[in-house]
Structures are given as C-alpha cells and as structure tokens.
Write a protein that holds these residues in place. Structure first.
Motif, mmCIF file in Angstrom:
data_model
loop_
_atom_site.group_PDB
_atom_site.id
_atom_site.type_symbol
_atom_site.label_atom_id
_atom_site.label_comp_id
_atom_site.label_asym_id
_atom_site.label_seq_id
_atom_site.Cartn_x
_atom_site.Cartn_y
_atom_site.Cartn_z
ATOM 1 N N MET A 84 14.542 5.591 -48.180
ATOM 2 C CA MET A 84 14.143 6.930 -47.748
ATOM 3 C C MET A 84 13.450 6.829 -46.394
ATOM 4 S SD MET A 84 12.930 8.745 -51.304
ATOM 5 C CE MET A 84 13.436 10.411 -50.805
ATOM 6 N N SER A 85 13.829 7.733 -45.491
ATOM 7 C CA SER A 85 13.275 7.776 -44.134
ATOM 8 C C SER A 85 12.085 8.714 -44.078
ATOM 9 C CB SER A 85 14.330 8.274 -43.147
ATOM 10 O OG SER A 85 15.477 7.484 -43.219
ATOM 11 N N GLU A 86 11.201 8.460 -43.133
ATOM 12 C CA GLU A 86 10.029 9.306 -42.886
ATOM 13 C C GLU A 86 10.437 10.553 -42.114
ATOM 14 O OE1 GLU A 86 6.478 10.949 -42.599
ATOM 15 O OE2 GLU A 86 6.805 9.141 -43.762
ATOM 16 N N GLU A 91 6.814 13.830 -45.753
ATOM 17 C CA GLU A 91 7.932 13.712 -46.682
ATOM 18 C C GLU A 91 8.795 12.495 -46.374
ATOM 19 O OE1 GLU A 91 11.252 16.752 -45.344
ATOM 20 O OE2 GLU A 91 9.262 17.517 -44.806
ATOM 21 N N LYS A 92 9.503 12.053 -47.406
ATOM 22 C CA LYS A 92 10.525 11.016 -47.273
ATOM 23 C C LYS A 92 11.838 11.654 -47.678
ATOM 24 C CE LYS A 92 7.548 7.671 -46.491
ATOM 25 N NZ LYS A 92 7.438 6.964 -45.246
ATOM 26 N N TYR A 94 16.335 11.158 -48.150
ATOM 27 C CA TYR A 94 17.523 10.329 -48.301
ATOM 28 C C TYR A 94 18.734 11.243 -48.272
ATOM 29 C CZ TYR A 94 21.219 7.615 -50.500
ATOM 30 O OH TYR A 94 22.419 6.999 -50.773
ATOM 31 N N LEU A 157 4.070 5.238 -50.580
ATOM 32 C CA LEU A 157 5.194 5.485 -49.679
ATOM 33 C C LEU A 157 4.964 4.891 -48.293
ATOM 34 C CD1 LEU A 157 6.053 9.154 -50.691
ATOM 35 C CD2 LEU A 157 7.473 7.123 -51.072
ATOM 36 N N SER A 161 10.314 3.899 -43.183
ATOM 37 C CA SER A 161 11.273 3.890 -44.297
ATOM 38 C C SER A 161 10.715 3.103 -45.468
ATOM 39 C CB SER A 161 12.598 3.285 -43.855
ATOM 40 O OG SER A 161 13.194 4.082 -42.870
#
Length: 169
Positions: A84-86, A91-92, A94, A157, A161
């Motif tokens: 998952m990207s920032e 938020e993250k 995908y 988190l 990523s």
C-alpha cells in the motif's frame, strides 16, 4: 392555570400518539422503508459482513466488514498481501489490478462527510484505502468496514509504502 397545563399536556399526548400511529404498521412495529420515499440507504452500512484480520508487520488489527455486495466480492479475493502506498499523510492505498479474472469490485459510493481512523474503503471500483487519521472529506467511497480498535494503526503503517496482509480469521 392548572386547567391550561392539563390542556397542554393533553395536546402533547395526542400529538405523540398521532405520530406513533403514523409510523407503526399493523404489527405494532415501525413501517418498512419504501423505495423512493427519501429514506437514507442504510443497507450498505450494516456491520454483518464478518471480521477480517489486517496484519502490518508484527501488528494485527481486526476489522468488522459491512454486509454489502462490495464486501462479498472483496472477501472472495482474500487472503491477499499487498503493498500500500502513502497518500496525503492520512491514508494508505492499493490499486487492484484489473483482468478478466479479477475485474473491478461493485460499488455503492457515497460521501461519508467524515473519515474516521481505521476506515477501510473502496475509492472508485479498484482502489482499496485504509485511513489512519480522521478528517472531513468531500470524496465518495464505498464502505468496506472499519478497524475495531485502531489504536497504534498510524505507527504500524509508518510513512511511505507498507506491506499489508488481509485475511479471514
């Protein structure tokens, strides 16, 4: 003076009885919502879709999923491990790959007005979003569920990523 107060109380009771009579069905319960009567759609927000375990490194969280067609299609893809990207420092995300075997998920997007820490949402039909901060929003999402106890989510988190595993417990 007492006669006026008794009259007011009688009018209030009559009013309340009248309201109750208008909102009860023949069985004494509330009347069901009728499509098209401007009642809010709560069917996509029922927390009956069951739990999902979200693992981030050595930390696990349990989320309660909603009961809606999006969650049904989402659960069929589990278990999954994704990077998952920032985004936006709150938020993250995908992006699900689209292919003939795994097309976009069904949606029923609406604006929640406020994102809450731990919300698990779908943006569009292919972007999974896990929120780790609360904030107001003007965007629309399809709600998948929410982490039951998001304490420590932001720390787990981290920044950038992150690898996240989602599985049925």
């Amino acid at each position: 003076m007492q006669a006026i107060n008794k009259a007011r109380i009688s009018l209030i009771l009559l009013f309340l009885i009248g309201i109750m009579a208008c909102t009860m069905n023949n069985n004494g319960g509330p009347s069901p919502a009728v499509p098209g009567n401007n009642e809010p759609d709560t069917t996509s927000n029922k927390p009956l879709g069951g739990p999902v375990r979200i693992r981030i490194g050595t930390t696990s969280f349990i989320a309660t999923l909603q009961d809606n067609p999006t969650v049904t299609a989402f659960r069929a893809r589990l278990p999954m491990t994704v990077s998952m990207s920032e985004l936006n420092g709150n938020e993250k995300l995908y992006n699900f790959p689209t292919s003939p075997n795994a097309g976009p998920l069904p949606t029923n997007a609406s604006n929640p007005r406020t994102i809450t820490t731990g919300d698990l949402m779908l943006y569009g039909s292919t972007t999974l979003v896990l929120f780790y901060k609360s904030f107001p929003t003007s965007y629309s999402y399809t709600r998948l569920g929410r982490i039951d106890n998001p304490a420590g989510l932001e720390a787990a988190l981290g920044s950038g990523s992150v690898t996240v595993s989602l599985e049925l417990p």
